[in-house]
Design a protein around this motif. Structure first.
Motif, PDB file in Angstrom:
ATOM      1  N   LEU A  75       0.846  -1.206   0.000  1.00 37.69           N
ATOM      2  CA  LEU A  75       0.000   0.000   0.000  1.00 37.69           C
ATOM      3  C   LEU A  75       0.879   1.252   0.000  1.00 37.69           C
ATOM      4  CD1 LEU A  75      -2.846   1.277   0.340  1.00 37.69           C
ATOM      5  CD2 LEU A  75      -2.467   1.218   2.786  1.00 37.69           C
ATOM      6  N   SER A  76       1.929   1.253   0.852  1.00 37.26           N
ATOM      7  CA  SER A  76       2.816   2.421   0.922  1.00 37.26           C
ATOM      8  C   SER A  76       3.493   2.664  -0.427  1.00 37.26           C
ATOM      9  CB  SER A  76       3.903   2.224   1.983  1.00 37.26           C
ATOM     10  OG  SER A  76       3.322   1.860   3.186  1.00 37.26           O
ATOM     11  N   LEU A  77       3.964   1.558  -1.064  1.00 41.20           N
ATOM     12  CA  LEU A  77       4.610   1.701  -2.377  1.00 41.20           C
ATOM     13  C   LEU A  77       3.647   2.292  -3.400  1.00 41.20           C
ATOM     14  CD1 LEU A  77       6.708  -1.493  -3.163  1.00 41.20           C
ATOM     15  CD2 LEU A  77       7.503   0.810  -2.693  1.00 41.20           C
ATOM     16  N   THR A  78       2.399   1.736  -3.386  1.00 37.11           N
ATOM     17  CA  THR A  78       1.396   2.209  -4.358  1.00 37.11           C
ATOM     18  C   THR A  78       1.077   3.684  -4.122  1.00 37.11           C
ATOM     19  OG1 THR A  78       0.489   0.011  -4.127  1.00 37.11           O
ATOM     20  CG2 THR A  78      -0.832   1.572  -5.378  1.00 37.11           C
ATOM     21  N   LEU A  79       0.917   4.067  -2.845  1.00 35.40           N
ATOM     22  CA  LEU A  79       0.601   5.474  -2.559  1.00 35.40           C
ATOM     23  C   LEU A  79       1.744   6.380  -2.994  1.00 35.40           C
ATOM     24  CD1 LEU A  79      -1.185   5.255   0.909  1.00 35.40           C
ATOM     25  CD2 LEU A  79      -2.179   5.875  -1.267  1.00 35.40           C
ATOM     26  N   ASN A  80       2.990   5.938  -2.753  1.00 32.64           N
ATOM     27  CA  ASN A  80       4.147   6.743  -3.175  1.00 32.64           C
ATOM     28  C   ASN A  80       4.156   6.919  -4.692  1.00 32.64           C
ATOM     29  OD1 ASN A  80       5.108   7.384  -0.723  1.00 32.64           O
ATOM     30  ND2 ASN A  80       6.708   5.841  -0.664  1.00 32.64           N
ATOM     31  N   LYS A  81       3.838   5.826  -5.405  1.00 34.63           N
ATOM     32  CA  LYS A  81       3.804   5.929  -6.881  1.00 34.63           C
ATOM     33  C   LYS A  81       2.707   6.899  -7.305  1.00 34.63           C
ATOM     34  CE  LYS A  81       5.470   1.402  -8.129  1.00 34.63           C
ATOM     35  NZ  LYS A  81       4.963   0.067  -8.310  1.00 34.63           N
ATOM     36  N   MET A  82       1.544   6.811  -6.602  1.00 37.38           N
ATOM     37  CA  MET A  82       0.433   7.708  -6.936  1.00 37.38           C
ATOM     38  C   MET A  82       0.840   9.163  -6.671  1.00 37.38           C
ATOM     39  SD  MET A  82      -3.324   7.640  -5.294  1.00 37.38           S
ATOM     40  CE  MET A  82      -2.897   8.687  -3.936  1.00 37.38           C
ATOM     41  N   LEU A  83       1.545   9.405  -5.555  1.00 37.79           N
ATOM     42  CA  LEU A  83       1.995  10.768  -5.240  1.00 37.79           C
ATOM     43  C   LEU A  83       2.978  11.271  -6.302  1.00 37.79           C
ATOM     44  CD1 LEU A  83       2.394  10.522  -1.356  1.00 37.79           C
ATOM     45  CD2 LEU A  83       0.743  11.887  -2.606  1.00 37.79           C
ATOM     46  N   ASP A  84       3.850  10.344  -6.804  1.00 41.49           N
ATOM     47  CA  ASP A  84       4.783  10.727  -7.881  1.00 41.49           C
ATOM     48  C   ASP A  84       3.996  11.261  -9.079  1.00 41.49           C
ATOM     49  OD1 ASP A  84       6.907   9.930  -6.426  1.00 41.49           O
ATOM     50  OD2 ASP A  84       7.176   7.987  -7.428  1.00 41.49           O
ATOM     51  N   LYS A  85       2.932  10.498  -9.433  1.00 37.45           N
ATOM     52  CA  LYS A  85       2.130  10.887 -10.607  1.00 37.45           C
ATOM     53  C   LYS A  85       1.459  12.230 -10.359  1.00 37.45           C
ATOM     54  CE  LYS A  85       1.766   7.384 -13.717  1.00 37.45           C
ATOM     55  NZ  LYS A  85       1.539   6.008 -13.330  1.00 37.45           N
ATOM     56  N   ILE A  86       0.850  12.369  -9.146  1.00 36.42           N
ATOM     57  CA  ILE A  86       0.148  13.631  -8.835  1.00 36.42           C
ATOM     58  C   ILE A  86       1.134  14.795  -8.893  1.00 36.42           C
ATOM     59  CG2 ILE A  86      -1.076  14.898  -7.014  1.00 36.42           C
ATOM     60  CD1 ILE A  86      -2.309  12.278  -6.153  1.00 36.42           C
ATOM     61  N   GLU A  87       2.341  14.577  -8.355  1.00 36.50           N
ATOM     62  CA  GLU A  87       3.343  15.654  -8.343  1.00 36.50           C
ATOM     63  C   GLU A  87       3.685  16.065  -9.779  1.00 36.50           C
ATOM     64  OE1 GLU A  87       6.989  14.799  -6.258  1.00 36.50           O
ATOM     65  OE2 GLU A  87       7.820  16.734  -6.847  1.00 36.50           O
ATOM     66  N   ILE A  88       3.860  15.040 -10.649  1.00 37.77           N
ATOM     67  CA  ILE A  88       4.188  15.355 -12.045  1.00 37.77           C
ATOM     68  C   ILE A  88       3.060  16.190 -12.672  1.00 37.77           C
ATOM     69  CG2 ILE A  88       4.475  14.332 -14.361  1.00 37.77           C
ATOM     70  CD1 ILE A  88       5.945  12.001 -12.955  1.00 37.77           C
ATOM     71  N   LEU A  89       1.790  15.751 -12.402  1.00 37.00           N
ATOM     72  CA  LEU A  89       0.641  16.465 -12.993  1.00 37.00           C
ATOM     73  C   LEU A  89       0.563  17.899 -12.465  1.00 37.00           C
ATOM     74  CD1 LEU A  89      -2.120  13.727 -12.950  1.00 37.00           C
ATOM     75  CD2 LEU A  89      -0.924  14.676 -14.921  1.00 37.00           C
ATOM     76  N   ILE A  90       0.751  18.047 -11.138  1.00 36.71           N
ATOM     77  CA  ILE A  90       0.667  19.395 -10.547  1.00 36.71           C
ATOM     78  C   ILE A  90       1.774  20.284 -11.126  1.00 36.71           C
ATOM     79  CG2 ILE A  90       0.972  20.705  -8.403  1.00 36.71           C
ATOM     80  CD1 ILE A  90      -0.585  18.548  -6.987  1.00 36.71           C
ATOM     81  N   ASN A  91       2.990  19.726 -11.211  1.00 31.76           N
ATOM     82  CA  ASN A  91       4.104  20.517 -11.746  1.00 31.76           C
ATOM     83  C   ASN A  91       3.841  20.916 -13.195  1.00 31.76           C
ATOM     84  OD1 ASN A  91       5.476  20.535  -9.420  1.00 31.76           O
ATOM     85  ND2 ASN A  91       6.759  18.772  -9.894  1.00 31.76           N
ATOM     86  N   ARG A  92       3.248  19.949 -13.949  1.00 30.37           N
ATOM     87  CA  ARG A  92       2.951  20.249 -15.355  1.00 30.37           C
ATOM     88  C   ARG A  92       1.950  21.407 -15.440  1.00 30.37           C
ATOM     89  NH1 ARG A  92       1.370  14.938 -18.310  1.00 30.37           N
ATOM     90  NH2 ARG A  92       3.425  14.206 -17.700  1.00 30.37           N
ATOM     91  N   GLU A  93       0.929  21.340 -14.511  1.00 34.06           N
ATOM     92  CA  GLU A  93      -0.100  22.380 -14.527  1.00 34.06           C
ATOM     93  C   GLU A  93       0.494  23.742 -14.135  1.00 34.06           C
ATOM     94  OE1 GLU A  93      -3.675  22.328 -11.734  1.00 34.06           O
ATOM     95  OE2 GLU A  93      -2.666  24.280 -11.754  1.00 34.06           O
ATOM     96  N   LYS A  94       1.399  23.716 -13.125  1.00 32.16           N
ATOM     97  CA  LYS A  94       2.039  24.972 -12.698  1.00 32.16           C
ATOM     98  C   LYS A  94       2.862  25.537 -13.843  1.00 32.16           C
ATOM     99  CE  LYS A  94       2.609  23.885  -7.803  1.00 32.16           C
ATOM    100  NZ  LYS A  94       3.578  23.283  -6.885  1.00 32.16           N
ATOM    101  N   GLN A  95       3.588  24.628 -14.523  1.00 33.61           N
ATOM    102  CA  GLN A  95       4.441  25.062 -15.625  1.00 33.61           C
ATOM    103  C   GLN A  95       3.581  25.667 -16.742  1.00 33.61           C
ATOM    104  OE1 GLN A  95       7.718  25.079 -15.196  1.00 33.61           O
ATOM    105  NE2 GLN A  95       7.711  26.322 -17.059  1.00 33.61           N
ATOM    106  N   PHE A  96       2.405  24.996 -16.983  1.00 37.38           N
ATOM    107  CA  PHE A  96       1.524  25.498 -18.044  1.00 37.38           C
ATOM    108  C   PHE A  96       1.043  26.912 -17.697  1.00 37.38           C
ATOM    109  CE2 PHE A  96      -2.825  26.264 -19.452  1.00 37.38           C
ATOM    110  CZ  PHE A  96      -2.637  26.234 -20.825  1.00 37.38           C
ATOM    111  N   THR A  97       0.607  27.097 -16.419  1.00 38.19           N
ATOM    112  CA  THR A  97       0.110  28.419 -15.995  1.00 38.19           C
ATOM    113  C   THR A  97       1.208  29.462 -16.179  1.00 38.19           C
ATOM    114  OG1 THR A  97      -1.062  27.214 -14.295  1.00 38.19           O
ATOM    115  CG2 THR A  97      -1.075  29.576 -14.091  1.00 38.19           C
ATOM    116  N   SER A  98       2.411  29.073 -15.764  1.00 40.26           N
ATOM    117  CA  SER A  98       3.518  30.007 -15.849  1.00 40.26           C
ATOM    118  C   SER A  98       3.827  30.339 -17.315  1.00 40.26           C
ATOM    119  CB  SER A  98       4.716  29.371 -15.139  1.00 40.26           C
ATOM    120  OG  SER A  98       5.877  30.034 -15.464  1.00 40.26           O
TER     121      SER A  98
END
Ligand code: ADP
Length: 454
Positions: free
Chosen positions: A214-237
């Motif tokens: 479960l911890s591994l899966t959540l960490n992988k999910m957080l990796d994906k969310i972080e990538i998406l959030i960063n992409r969105e921030k980059q797009f806004t910028s």
């Protein structure tokens, strides 16, 4: 909300109770069986001794007790005349008074003591007319003692077993649930500090069980969310950067058109272009600032900032807007209220709050800026007596592009980024901000910062 016991406690309580019931059940069963077994053994032993005596007497035609006195194997046997008078053998006073009954071994209780008694009526020797009784008897007191000891053992063992079960169970579940605490802490850190780079720590020695997965899966999910959030921030910028130049051109050309406008209609059209271009330009600068803060790229120079001076500048900048609604801006801050902050950013916080106080203030109302130091904190308050904010909106107003009433806000040229910016800048300075408001009576925005160390 009702506070429920933790899963660890509930599991421990369940197993301890189960263990309690099981232990009681097993101990009661064992003591009943062993009691029954020892009575059976006594009965068999007595019956055997009596049978052997009667066979010896019948075979040798003698009174065996006269020849082999106190013989060990006949320790529980005695002879009585048919009338019940004692002849020889083991004599127990109480038992002598029990009525003789041929048949099988039986339990008799006399004067509070229980015995197993077995009577056999014989004929011939020892020399009595009409026969004699052979009585085998054994007291149950030792068995009762064993039974009582078993009860004492049960009473002592149960608490020990239960204590061991509870402690062991709690320890094992606590260890097993440790990764869950890691998950909770990480989730808390992400939501409190808004730090999406946080991950669940998985120790090297962790067992590869369901919680590990479960911890591994959540960490992988957080990796994906972080990538998406960063992409969105980059797009806004990126988008804001791309829009900045065309909007500046539109604004410049709009202002030029305003200058050269030949009639009212042209003036009105040009003014519209200028107003909208200014609004978009303001929105772009706010978006850029927010994305720089998000990406931790916002440069800010901390210096000693006098809040009283900043409040005066904000009030001065907005005096024209305030006078349109005849709103009085009152600044009431002593000179010693100083915090460590970026002056430009802090000025934009105060300007935003005062500007909102005017936008959402009533005709002839007021906006009051005050501050005081409280322990190691400095509190700054911006209060108005305007339209107020509904309780259910108080948490949402900090969200980007959230506007309580879109149509009404359009009149004010709002974009829903002002308070998001106030919050981001405040948090960038390690401060907090919240609102107290009452519909129809006004709102008070309260900022709190660490006091400067002298
Ligand atoms: P906007 O540019 O729309 O003012 P803000 O982020 O500054 O965006 O504010 C978000 C919403 O919060 C606004 O649309 C407004 O409805 C409400 N609001 C903000 N400040 C006040 C205030 N002082 N009084 C009443 N409502 C307010």
């Amino acid at each position: 909300m009702k506070k429920t016991a933790s899963v660890k406690t509930r599991i421990t309580i369940w197993y301890t109770l189960l263990m309690f019931v099981l232990t009681i059940f097993v101990l009661i069963l064992v003591s009943i069986l062993s009691y029954r077994l020892s009575i059976d053994n006594i009965e068999k032993d007595i019956t055997l001794q009596v049978t052997q005596i009667s066979e010896k007497i019948a075979k040798h035609r003698i009174n065996v007790f006269e020849t082999v006195d106190n013989e060990k194997e006949f320790r529980n046997v005695s002879l009585y005349e048919r009338s019940g008078k004692y002849i020889c053998g083991q004599y127990v006073y109480d038992v002598a008074s029990i009525e003789f009954k041929p048949g099988t071994a039986r339990k008799e209780t006399i004067n509070g003591t229980s015995y197993i008694v077995y009577d056999v009526l014989c004929h011939g020797i020892p020399g009595e007319h009409g026969g004699f009784w052979i009585r085998g008897v054994e007291s149950l007191s030792s068995t009762m003692f064993l039974k009582n000891s078993a009860i004492v053992i049960i009473l002592v063992t149960i608490p020990v077993i239960l204590l061991l079960t509870a402690l062991g169970g709690y320890y094992i579940t606590k260890k097993a649930f440790l990764p869950i605490n890691g998950i909770i802490n990480t989730a808390n850190n992400i939501s409190v500090q808004n730090d999406i780079t946080e991950r669940i720590t998985i120790p090297h020695e962790a067992k590869k069980d369901e919680l590990y997965n479960l911890s591994l899966t959540l960490n992988k999910m957080l990796d994906k969310i972080e990538i998406l959030i960063n992409r969105e921030k980059q797009f806004t910028s990126d988008a804001s950067h791309e829009l900045r130049t065309p909007v500046s051109v539109i604004l410049a050309q709009g202002e030029y058109m305003l200058d050269i406008a030949e009639n009212d209609k042209q003036k009105e059209l040009a003014q519209n272009i200028v107003d909208k271009a200014k609004q978009v330009s303001k929105l772009i600068s706010r978006l850029l600032l927010l994305s720089r803060i998000d990406q931790k790229r916002q440069k800010f120079i901390k210096e000693k900032v006098n809040i009283g001076v900043l409040a005066d500048i904000a009030a001065d900048n907005l005096k024209n807007a305030a006078s349109e609604k005849n709103i009085t801006i009152i600044t009431d801050i002593s000179e010693d209220i100083i915090i460590d902050a970026d002056e430009t950013l802090m000025l934009s916080v105060l300007t935003n709050l005062v500007s909102n106080g005017i936008k959402y203030g009533k005709q002839d109302g007021y906006v009051h800026i005050s501050a005081f130091s409280n322990g190691d904190k400095v509190q700054i308050m911006v209060k108005d007596n305007g339209i107020g904010i509904k309780e259910e909106d108080a948490d949402k107003i900090w969200t980007r592009f959230y506007r309580i009433d879109n149509v009404r806000n359009d009149e004010y040229g709002s974009c829903g980024l002002g308070l998001a910016m106030v919050k981001s800048i405040t948090e960038l300075h390690g401060g907090t901000v919240y609102v107290k408001s009452s519909v129809g009576h006004g709102s008070e925005f309260i900022l709190s910062f660490n006091k400067i160390n002298p």
